[in-house]
Design a protein around this motif. Sequence first.
Motif, PDB file in Angstrom:
ATOM      1  N   PHE A   1       0.832  -1.200   0.000  1.00 28.35           N
ATOM      2  CA  PHE A   1       0.000   0.000   0.000  1.00 28.35           C
ATOM      3  C   PHE A   1       0.871   1.256   0.000  1.00 28.35           C
ATOM      4  CE2 PHE A   1      -3.587  -2.715   1.139  1.00 28.35           C
ATOM      5  CZ  PHE A   1      -4.638  -2.080   0.509  1.00 28.35           C
ATOM      6  N   ARG A   2       1.929   1.254   0.793  1.00 36.29           N
ATOM      7  CA  ARG A   2       2.837   2.402   0.808  1.00 36.29           C
ATOM      8  C   ARG A   2       3.473   2.612  -0.573  1.00 36.29           C
ATOM      9  NH1 ARG A   2       4.661   4.615   5.649  1.00 36.29           N
ATOM     10  NH2 ARG A   2       4.197   3.481   7.578  1.00 36.29           N
ATOM     11  N   ARG A   3       3.854   1.520  -1.218  1.00 36.46           N
ATOM     12  CA  ARG A   3       4.483   1.603  -2.537  1.00 36.46           C
ATOM     13  C   ARG A   3       3.524   2.218  -3.560  1.00 36.46           C
ATOM     14  NH1 ARG A   3       4.855  -0.735  -7.355  1.00 36.46           N
ATOM     15  NH2 ARG A   3       3.153  -2.181  -6.919  1.00 36.46           N
ATOM     16  N   VAL A   4       2.269   1.751  -3.525  1.00 36.40           N
ATOM     17  CA  VAL A   4       1.281   2.264  -4.475  1.00 36.40           C
ATOM     18  C   VAL A   4       1.013   3.752  -4.231  1.00 36.40           C
ATOM     19  CG1 VAL A   4      -1.144   2.123  -5.169  1.00 36.40           C
ATOM     20  CG2 VAL A   4       0.217   0.035  -4.943  1.00 36.40           C
ATOM     21  N   LEU A   5       0.899   4.153  -2.975  1.00 40.20           N
ATOM     22  CA  LEU A   5       0.701   5.568  -2.674  1.00 40.20           C
ATOM     23  C   LEU A   5       1.870   6.393  -3.194  1.00 40.20           C
ATOM     24  CD1 LEU A   5      -0.782   5.616   0.955  1.00 40.20           C
ATOM     25  CD2 LEU A   5      -1.967   5.490  -1.224  1.00 40.20           C
ATOM     26  N   GLY A   6       3.068   5.820  -3.101  1.00 40.85           N
ATOM     27  CA  GLY A   6       4.244   6.502  -3.618  1.00 40.85           C
ATOM     28  C   GLY A   6       4.181   6.680  -5.131  1.00 40.85           C
ATOM     29  N   LEU A   7       3.675   5.673  -5.838  1.00 40.11           N
ATOM     30  CA  LEU A   7       3.538   5.759  -7.294  1.00 40.11           C
ATOM     31  C   LEU A   7       2.612   6.895  -7.700  1.00 40.11           C
ATOM     32  CD1 LEU A   7       3.181   1.996  -8.346  1.00 40.11           C
ATOM     33  CD2 LEU A   7       5.121   3.503  -8.799  1.00 40.11           C
ATOM     34  N   PHE A   8       1.573   7.134  -6.896  1.00 40.99           N
ATOM     35  CA  PHE A   8       0.609   8.174  -7.207  1.00 40.99           C
ATOM     36  C   PHE A   8       1.063   9.549  -6.705  1.00 40.99           C
ATOM     37  CE2 PHE A   8      -2.018   4.592  -8.090  1.00 40.99           C
ATOM     38  CZ  PHE A   8      -3.036   5.045  -8.907  1.00 40.99           C
ATOM     39  N   GLY A   9       2.156   9.584  -5.954  1.00 43.23           N
ATOM     40  CA  GLY A   9       2.663  10.859  -5.454  1.00 43.23           C
ATOM     41  C   GLY A   9       1.709  11.545  -4.494  1.00 43.23           C
ATOM     42  N   LEU A  10       1.028  10.764  -3.665  1.00 43.21           N
ATOM     43  CA  LEU A  10       0.016  11.317  -2.763  1.00 43.21           C
ATOM     44  C   LEU A  10       0.661  12.033  -1.578  1.00 43.21           C
ATOM     45  CD1 LEU A  10      -2.391   8.270  -2.960  1.00 43.21           C
ATOM     46  CD2 LEU A  10      -2.610  10.441  -4.154  1.00 43.21           C
ATOM     47  N   SER A  11      -0.042  13.021  -1.050  1.00 42.84           N
ATOM     48  CA  SER A  11       0.565  13.939  -0.079  1.00 42.84           C
ATOM     49  C   SER A  11       0.120  13.687   1.353  1.00 42.84           C
ATOM     50  CB  SER A  11       0.231  15.391  -0.471  1.00 42.84           C
ATOM     51  OG  SER A  11      -1.168  15.620  -0.392  1.00 42.84           O
ATOM     52  N   ASN A  12      -0.206  12.436   1.695  1.00 41.37           N
ATOM     53  CA  ASN A  12      -0.655  12.144   3.062  1.00 41.37           C
ATOM     54  C   ASN A  12       0.422  12.519   4.087  1.00 41.37           C
ATOM     55  OD1 ASN A  12       0.326   9.651   1.557  1.00 41.37           O
ATOM     56  ND2 ASN A  12       0.591   8.961   3.678  1.00 41.37           N
ATOM     57  N   ASP A  13      -0.025  13.016   5.238  1.00 37.64           N
ATOM     58  CA  ASP A  13       0.891  13.438   6.298  1.00 37.64           C
ATOM     59  C   ASP A  13       1.283  12.305   7.225  1.00 37.64           C
ATOM     60  OD1 ASP A  13       0.979  16.513   6.010  1.00 37.64           O
ATOM     61  OD2 ASP A  13      -1.152  16.049   5.878  1.00 37.64           O
ATOM     62  N   ASP A  14       0.498  11.230   7.226  1.00 40.59           N
ATOM     63  CA  ASP A  14       0.803  10.077   8.075  1.00 40.59           C
ATOM     64  C   ASP A  14       0.204   8.838   7.418  1.00 40.59           C
ATOM     65  OD1 ASP A  14       1.690   8.487  10.146  1.00 40.59           O
ATOM     66  OD2 ASP A  14       0.342   9.322  11.672  1.00 40.59           O
ATOM     67  N   PHE A  15       0.781   7.702   7.747  1.00 38.96           N
ATOM     68  CA  PHE A  15       0.282   6.395   7.315  1.00 38.96           C
ATOM     69  C   PHE A  15       0.251   5.543   8.569  1.00 38.96           C
ATOM     70  CE2 PHE A  15       0.457   2.095   5.793  1.00 38.96           C
ATOM     71  CZ  PHE A  15      -0.140   2.090   4.550  1.00 38.96           C
ATOM     72  N   ILE A  16      -0.954   5.330   9.087  1.00 29.22           N
ATOM     73  CA  ILE A  16      -1.076   4.611  10.356  1.00 29.22           C
ATOM     74  C   ILE A  16      -1.321   3.129  10.105  1.00 29.22           C
ATOM     75  CG2 ILE A  16      -3.575   5.033  10.610  1.00 29.22           C
ATOM     76  CD1 ILE A  16      -2.940   5.372  13.677  1.00 29.22           C
ATOM     77  N   ARG A  17      -0.701   2.283  10.916  1.00 29.16           N
ATOM     78  CA  ARG A  17      -0.936   0.846  10.877  1.00 29.16           C
ATOM     79  C   ARG A  17      -1.510   0.432  12.234  1.00 29.16           C
ATOM     80  NH1 ARG A  17       4.251  -2.428   9.059  1.00 29.16           N
ATOM     81  NH2 ARG A  17       2.658  -4.057   9.238  1.00 29.16           N
ATOM     82  N   THR A  18      -2.562  -0.383  12.218  1.00 29.07           N
ATOM     83  CA  THR A  18      -3.211  -0.732  13.487  1.00 29.07           C
ATOM     84  C   THR A  18      -2.417  -1.730  14.318  1.00 29.07           C
ATOM     85  OG1 THR A  18      -4.585  -2.399  12.380  1.00 29.07           O
ATOM     86  CG2 THR A  18      -5.527  -0.191  12.654  1.00 29.07           C
ATOM     87  N   THR A  19      -1.301  -2.244  13.771  1.00 36.33           N
ATOM     88  CA  THR A  19      -0.420  -3.101  14.572  1.00 36.33           C
ATOM     89  C   THR A  19       0.684  -2.293  15.247  1.00 36.33           C
ATOM     90  OG1 THR A  19       0.857  -3.602  12.568  1.00 36.33           O
ATOM     91  CG2 THR A  19      -0.821  -5.202  13.234  1.00 36.33           C
ATOM     92  N   GLU A  20       0.716  -0.993  15.017  1.00 33.03           N
ATOM     93  CA  GLU A  20       1.742  -0.158  15.644  1.00 33.03           C
ATOM     94  C   GLU A  20       1.459   0.005  17.137  1.00 33.03           C
ATOM     95  OE1 GLU A  20       3.063   2.815  12.013  1.00 33.03           O
ATOM     96  OE2 GLU A  20       1.391   3.395  13.288  1.00 33.03           O
ATOM     97  N   PRO A  21       2.513   0.020  17.966  1.00 35.74           N
ATOM     98  CA  PRO A  21       2.307   0.199  19.404  1.00 35.74           C
ATOM     99  C   PRO A  21       1.539   1.460  19.761  1.00 35.74           C
ATOM    100  CG  PRO A  21       4.542  -0.551  18.967  1.00 35.74           C
ATOM    101  CD  PRO A  21       3.923  -0.269  17.635  1.00 35.74           C
ATOM    102  N   ARG A  22       1.747   2.562  19.024  1.00 36.72           N
ATOM    103  CA  ARG A  22       1.043   3.820  19.356  1.00 36.72           C
ATOM    104  C   ARG A  22      -0.474   3.639  19.229  1.00 36.72           C
ATOM    105  NH1 ARG A  22       0.939   7.890  14.123  1.00 36.72           N
ATOM    106  NH2 ARG A  22       1.147   6.309  12.490  1.00 36.72           N
ATOM    107  N   HIS A  23      -0.914   2.863  18.242  1.00 39.44           N
ATOM    108  CA  HIS A  23      -2.342   2.639  18.046  1.00 39.44           C
ATOM    109  C   HIS A  23      -2.881   1.659  19.087  1.00 39.44           C
ATOM    110  CE1 HIS A  23      -6.168   2.092  15.985  1.00 39.44           C
ATOM    111  NE2 HIS A  23      -5.992   0.788  16.080  1.00 39.44           N
ATOM    112  N   GLU A  24      -2.197   0.546  19.269  1.00 42.81           N
ATOM    113  CA  GLU A  24      -2.680  -0.472  20.204  1.00 42.81           C
ATOM    114  C   GLU A  24      -2.784   0.089  21.619  1.00 42.81           C
ATOM    115  OE1 GLU A  24      -0.412  -4.058  19.905  1.00 42.81           O
ATOM    116  OE2 GLU A  24      -1.074  -4.459  17.849  1.00 42.81           O
TER     117      GLU A  24
END
Length: 305
Positions: A82-105
Motif C-alpha cells: 500500500f505504501r508503494r502504491v501511494l508513492g507511485l501516485f505521489g500522494l501527499s498524506n501526512d501520516d500512514f497509520i498501521r493498526t499493529t503499531e504500538p502507538r495505536h494499540e
Amino acid sequence: MPDQNAATAYVTTPIYYVNDRPHIGHAYTTTLCDVWARFMRLAGRDVFFLTGTDEHGVKVEKSARERGTTPQALADENAAEFRRVLGLFGLSNDDFIRTTEPRHERQVQRLLERLEASGAVHLGEFEGWYDEGQEEYHTETRAKELDYKSPVSGRPLVRAKESNYYFRLSAFQERLERHFEEHPDFVRPAARRNEVLGRLREGLQDVPITRTNFSWGIPMPGAEGHVVYVWIDALFNYATALGLGEEDPASSDRARYWPADFHVIGKEILWFHAVIWPALLMALDLPLPKCVYAHAFWIAEGQKM
C-alpha cells in the motif's frame, strides 16, 4: 512547518484492509482526499491528511494461514505494498497509520478503558448472523431483509453465537437522531444519508466490541481471551493518529486537528462510520466529525471491483 495560527483541516481515507493487495477503489478514495488536502493547503489551511492500513481480524488470520505465513508477516507485506502504491501516485498524506503499531494499540486499550469507566460497555451474549467477508454482525430482522446474504459479496451469512463485550449503542439512539436533524450535511450525499436514517428508524441494538473465536487482534484490557473487534479497533485510528487516546491528549501537537472535516469512505462501510463511530465519540465526550462522505463502487460487468 504549518502555520500554527491557520485554520485546521483534517481529511481521512478509510484504513485499508491488508488481507489482500491494493486495487482501484483504494487509489480512487485516496486520490479524492489528496485533491482536497492539496486545495486546502493552497488556501492557507493547516492540513492533516491521514491514510493507513487495518491489520487485525479473522480475515487476516485466515489469509495468512492459507498462505502458510503469520498474520504479522502478511500485514507487513501488504502494508508495504500500500505504501508503494501511494508513492507511485505521489500522494501527499501526512501520516500512514498501521493498526499493529504500538502507538495505536496502546491508545485503543486506553480508550476502551475510558468507555468501560463511562458505563458504555457490558458483557453479553450474541446469537445471530455474521457476514464473514465484512466481519459484521446482523440481527435476525436485518439478515432477513438481506435474504441472509452479504450485501457486499453476496455470500451466505453464517449463524454465530459468542460471549462478547458490548458497546451500548442503543443508549445513543435519541442523541444520534438529534445530531442528524441538526446537521443535515453530516452524511453525504443525500442518498447515503437517507439510507442511514432508514436503518436508524428501525432502532439500534448494542454491538460487540470483542471477539473470542480468534486471537489476531488487540487484547481487551482486563478480559482474558477477548480481542477487540476489528471494526472498533479500526475506527479508532482517526483519533489515535492524533494522539487523542494518549494519557494526556492535550500534549499531542496533532490534537488541534480534531474533529475531522471529512471521513471519505466507500458506501459499504457507511453504517460503522455514520452510526457506530459517532456514538463511540459521544460516549468518550469527543466532538463528532463534520462530514462522512460515502462514495459508490467501481463496477465492472455489474460487479463491485
